[in-house]
Enzyme design. Structure first.
Site, PDB file in Angstrom:
ATOM      1  N   PRO A   2       1.002 -74.923  19.272  1.00 51.61           N
ATOM      2  CA  PRO A   2       1.736 -75.600  20.350  1.00 51.61           C
ATOM      3  C   PRO A   2       1.564 -74.919  21.703  1.00 51.61           C
ATOM      4  CG  PRO A   2       3.154 -75.195  18.454  1.00 51.61           C
ATOM      5  CD  PRO A   2       1.903 -74.417  18.236  1.00 51.61           C
ATOM      6  N   LYS A  33       6.203 -74.569  13.455  1.00 50.98           N
ATOM      7  CA  LYS A  33       4.936 -73.839  13.585  1.00 50.98           C
ATOM      8  C   LYS A  33       5.224 -72.342  13.625  1.00 50.98           C
ATOM      9  CE  LYS A  33       2.084 -77.399  14.337  1.00 50.98           C
ATOM     10  NZ  LYS A  33       0.805 -77.623  13.695  1.00 50.98           N
ATOM     11  N   ILE A  65      -0.826 -80.007  17.902  1.00 51.47           N
ATOM     12  CA  ILE A  65      -1.596 -80.742  16.897  1.00 51.47           C
ATOM     13  C   ILE A  65      -0.661 -81.159  15.767  1.00 51.47           C
ATOM     14  CG2 ILE A  65      -3.437 -80.561  15.178  1.00 51.47           C
ATOM     15  CD1 ILE A  65      -4.708 -78.403  17.015  1.00 51.47           C
TER      16      ILE A  65
END
Length: 118
Positions: A2, A33, A65
């Site tokens: 990120p 994440k 992503i």
């Protein structure tokens, strides 16, 4: 991986100490994440107009992503980021905007190439 960018018209002196590190931790938690993959930029002292007003404001740009691609995902993320930002910046929700940008692995350059897998 990120990428989070916080732009704000607030002066640097008004931002709480350690904000960038707490934003990093919050981003990791919100997006699920690892914290060591999160990239954060905080830009204070900007000239900004939000909704036609020059009152203090902030804009959070979130790019990642696989976790910011749908309205359902972003609705949940938005609520959590708003909770964090209103508390940390002492701004009301109407003075904060959040923009989500989904990324593909090939859009991120790292170590002289692009990412080809997650």
């Amino acid at each position: 991986m990120p990428y989070v960018e916080l732009d704000t018209s607030l002066p640097a002196a008004r931002l709480p100490s350690g904000l960038s590190q707490r934003l990093c931790a919050a981003t990791a938690a919100v997006l699920g994440k690892p914290q060591d993959k999160v990239n954060v930029i905080v830009r204070p002292d900007l000239t900004m107009i939000l909704g036609g007003s020059g009152d203090p404001c902030a804009q959070l740009i979130v790019s990642s992503i696989g976790v910011v691609g749908t309205a359902e995902e972003n609705r949940d993320h938005s609520a959590k980021f708003f909770e964090f930002l209103t508390k940390e910046l002492s701004l009301s929700q109407d003075r904060i905007n959040i923009r989500f940008y989904p990324l593909e692995p090939w859009q991120i350059g790292k170590k002289g190439t692009v990412m080809t897998f997650l």
